[in-house]
Design an enzyme around this catalytic site. Structure first.
Site, short mmCIF file in Angstrom:
data_model
loop_
_atom_site.label_atom_id
_atom_site.label_comp_id
_atom_site.label_asym_id
_atom_site.label_seq_id
_atom_site.Cartn_x
_atom_site.Cartn_y
_atom_site.Cartn_z
N LYS A 132 11.54 12.18 -9.38
CA LYS A 132 11.03 11.45 -8.70
C LYS A 132 12.47 11.22 -7.64
O LYS A 132 13.40 11.49 -8.31
CB LYS A 132 10.68 9.86 -9.05
CG LYS A 132 9.79 8.78 -7.63
CD LYS A 132 9.02 9.41 -7.96
CE LYS A 132 8.35 8.94 -6.42
NZ LYS A 132 6.83 9.31 -7.02
N ASP A 172 5.00 10.52 -0.72
CA ASP A 172 4.88 9.17 -1.93
C ASP A 172 4.91 8.14 -0.62
O ASP A 172 5.38 9.06 0.80
CB ASP A 172 6.58 8.84 -2.98
CG ASP A 172 5.84 8.05 -3.56
OD1 ASP A 172 4.51 7.85 -4.56
OD2 ASP A 172 6.92 6.45 -3.34
P1 NDP Z 1 1.96 5.24 2.04
O1 NDP Z 1 3.62 5.04 2.75
O2 NDP Z 1 1.16 6.56 2.55
O3 NDP Z 1 2.00 4.05 1.66
C1 NDP Z 1 1.67 2.65 1.68
C2 NDP Z 1 1.24 1.63 1.64
O4 NDP Z 1 1.50 0.09 0.88
C3 NDP Z 1 1.05 0.79 3.16
O5 NDP Z 1 0.01 1.00 3.67
C4 NDP Z 1 2.28 -0.09 3.44
O6 NDP Z 1 2.57 -0.47 3.98
C5 NDP Z 1 2.37 -0.66 2.40
N1 NDP Z 1 3.91 -0.74 1.41
C6 NDP Z 1 4.15 -0.22 1.10
N2 NDP Z 1 5.80 -1.52 0.48
C7 NDP Z 1 5.09 -2.15 0.64
C8 NDP Z 1 5.74 -3.07 0.26
N3 NDP Z 1 6.88 -3.64 0.46
N4 NDP Z 1 4.73 -4.77 0.43
C9 NDP Z 1 3.59 -4.21 0.93
N5 NDP Z 1 2.67 -3.74 0.95
C10 NDP Z 1 3.60 -2.42 1.43
O7 NDP Z 1 2.27 5.20 0.43
P2 NDP Z 1 1.06 5.94 -0.58
O8 NDP Z 1 -0.22 5.65 -0.09
O9 NDP Z 1 1.65 7.27 -0.47
O10 NDP Z 1 1.61 4.92 -1.88
C11 NDP Z 1 0.88 4.10 -2.16
C12 NDP Z 1 1.58 3.99 -4.06
O11 NDP Z 1 0.58 5.07 -4.47
C13 NDP Z 1 3.39 4.09 -4.23
O12 NDP Z 1 3.37 2.86 -5.51
C14 NDP Z 1 2.62 5.52 -4.77
O13 NDP Z 1 4.17 5.44 -4.86
C15 NDP Z 1 2.17 5.43 -5.03
N6 NDP Z 1 1.24 6.98 -5.55
C16 NDP Z 1 1.00 7.42 -4.75
C17 NDP Z 1 0.69 8.66 -4.98
C18 NDP Z 1 0.64 9.74 -3.56
O14 NDP Z 1 -0.24 10.83 -3.96
N7 NDP Z 1 0.45 9.58 -2.28
C19 NDP Z 1 0.66 9.97 -6.02
C20 NDP Z 1 1.31 8.85 -6.94
C21 NDP Z 1 1.22 7.52 -6.76
P3 NDP Z 1 3.61 -0.49 5.45
O15 NDP Z 1 3.21 0.82 6.29
O16 NDP Z 1 3.91 -1.85 6.77
O17 NDP Z 1 4.72 -0.55 5.22
#
Ligand code: NDP
Length: 453
Positions: A132, A172
């Site tokens: 990571k 991510d």
């Molecule tokens: P994105 O950046 O596309 O989206 C993240 C989302 O989570 C946004 O809506 C963001 O809101 C919100 N968010 C981030 N930090 C916080 C916080 N501290 N409190 C509340 N909301 C928050 O990321 P992904 O969708 O890619 O990833 C989401 C999760 O999934 C993570 O844990 C990631 O590690 C996991 N994941 C992702 C994969 C992938 O293929 N993308 C694969 C496996 C796991 P805002 O825009 O306001 O920050």
């Protein structure tokens, strides 16, 4: 068989040592403890693993690269950030895992994610080690040019540590298609090679169909498998989803395909509750908001009648049959779990990494609801990244249907491995234990085979 007292004593001893060796890394401790609780009885029963100190070796990353990223903002100011690549374990394949850009990124967060990634990648059945990386950089409020300069500067250092047979990063939080494209462009220029060294690439330059959708779709497929085992389906279920990023958007999309109703979405400023349900048209609007305009979810409530925005809150107060936490770590706490259970919750599929606190997971277990832990439920993303690597190596592209069929097959296999290792013999499946043990055994056996390296 080791008795419970011995197991508890060994877990305590082991975790004391982990905390001492890795001070000030609470997320990493949390991730290790969850795994150690599942695997310790197995390890204590295998002398070969104990003597080779496999658990100690698996909780120490192979290496951590820390570097400076300097860049210039649009006003000509020089900015300095810190970036990391945690290459955790390559026992069963080249390192693989995402890059995260977020102000709260630090070594603890990346070690927790890298450690989880090792077991998750093992679970997919594909030959991938775990890693990571990321930077304490906040993409919010930055112009596209600033993002580009940051990505280019980061790759100037990162390029020497990655490669298609060494380490293949992906996206991510904060790293989507746009950022991967900037990173790939700079790698290609510096190395003068067109190689599959990143996944999540654009379709015209080596990306895979269904990669964008894979984590969200996979999380829904995992829930579908759990429900089917109970003779149930997603049809007609009310679902709450958190987040509105990559994982959340495609979780909502697949839930709609399966005939479920989704009533929430969120971002870091709050959540929207739409009692009428988020339909295909509203989802298309969210995609435009988040993937094109990079706007805030609060706008949804201004745009659609009957929707409410709850500032600064998470969606867990809304009654739902199924919950899909898909935003970030520790976003669903003990009190949220109590509320969800009181409101009739039947299942959880963790789309995000470690979104439920340990106390919340413990309540879900006590209530014996279906609980799909992240390393199993969200493995669809890295699985399709693995398929992207295969397509790059073969220099071919599979169709959407071919990739989706493989994704469904992998999610079913992961589910069945969890059942095999987590079945208590009375019909109840501990998916947390199942995922941890199934992922662990394969990596541990490979490490054992290499001798002491
Ligand atoms: P994105 O950046 O596309 O989206 C993240 C989302 O989570 C946004 O809506 C963001 O809101 C919100 N968010 C981030 N930090 C916080 C916080 N501290 N409190 C509340 N909301 C928050 O990321 P992904 O969708 O890619 O990833 C989401 C999760 O999934 C993570 O844990 C990631 O590690 C996991 N994941 C992702 C994969 C992938 O293929 N993308 C694969 C496996 C796991 P805002 O825009 O306001 O920050």
């Amino acid at each position: 068989m080791s008795n419970r007292q011995t197991v508890d004593r060994e877990i305590k001893k082991f975790m004391k040592d982990v905390r001492k060796r890795n001070p000030h890394e609470p997320e990493f401790h949390q991730a290790v403890e969850e795994v150690v609780e599942s695997v310790m009885p197995y390890v204590l029963d295998r002398d070969d693993l104990r003597q080779a100190r496999i658990l100690e070796r698996m909780t120490e990353p192979d290496r951590v690269v820390i570097f400076r990223v300097s860049w210039e903002d649009d006003d000509g100011n020089v900015r300095v950030h810190r970036a990391w690549r945690v290459q955790f374990n390559n026992a069963i394949g080249p390192y693989k895992g995402g890059l995260r850009f977020h102000p709260q990124v630090d070594l603890s967060v990346l070690k927790f994610l890298g450690f989880e990634q090792v077991l998750k990648n093992s679970l997919t059945g594909l030959p991938m080690g775990g890693a990571k990386g990321g930077a304490n950089f906040n993409p919010k409020g930055k112009s596209p040019h600033e993002i580009m300069r940051f990505c280019h500067s980061l790759m100037v250092e990162l390029h020497r540590h990655i490669g298609e047979d060494t380490d293949v990063p992906a996206g991510d939080i904060g790293v989507g298609h746009r950022e991967i494209s900037y990173l790939f462009g700079m790698y290609k220029r510096m190395e003068n090679r067109f190689a599959g060294i990143l996944t999540g690439k654009g379709l015209s330059f080596g990306g895979s169909l269904v990669r964008k959708e894979a984590t969200g779709y996979g999380s829904v497929y995992f829930m579908k498998n759990m429900l089917e085992k109970q003779g149930e389906s997603l049809q007609g279920k009310t679902c709450s989803v958190s987040g509105s990023g990559n994982v959340a958007i495609y979780t909502i999309e697949k839930l709609l395909h399966e005939g479920a109703t989704v009533v929430t979405a969120s971002d870091s400023s709050g959540f929207v509750y739409d009692k009428n349900g988020i339909d295909e048209e509203k989802l298309a609007w969210i995609k435009n908001l988040k993937e094109v305009r990079y706007g805030r979810i609060s706008e949804y409530a201004e745009h659609f009648d009957g929707a409410e925005f709850h500032e600064g809150k998470t969606p867990w107060s809304v009654p739902a049959d199924l919950a899909f936490p898909s935003a970030t770590q520790n976003e669903l706490e003990e009190e949220d779990a109590k509320m969800l259970l009181k409101n009739g919750l039947r299942g959880v599929s963790e789309g995000a990494n470690m979104p439920c606190t340990r106390a919340a997971v413990s309540l879900f277990h006590d209530a014996k609801i279906l609980f799909g832990p992240a390393k199993a439920a969200n493995a669809g993303g890295v699985a399709v990244s693995g398929l992207e690597q295969s397509q790059n190596a073969l220099r071919i592209s599979w169709s959407r249907a071919q990739v989706d069929r493989r994704l469904q097959g992998i999610m079913k296999d992961i589910h069945d491995s969890c059942v095999e290792y987590g079945n208590d013999g009375n019909g109840w499946v501990d998916y947390v234990k199942g995922a941890n043990l199934a992922g662990f055994v394969k990596v541990a056996n490979a490490m054992l085979a290499y001798g002491i390296v």
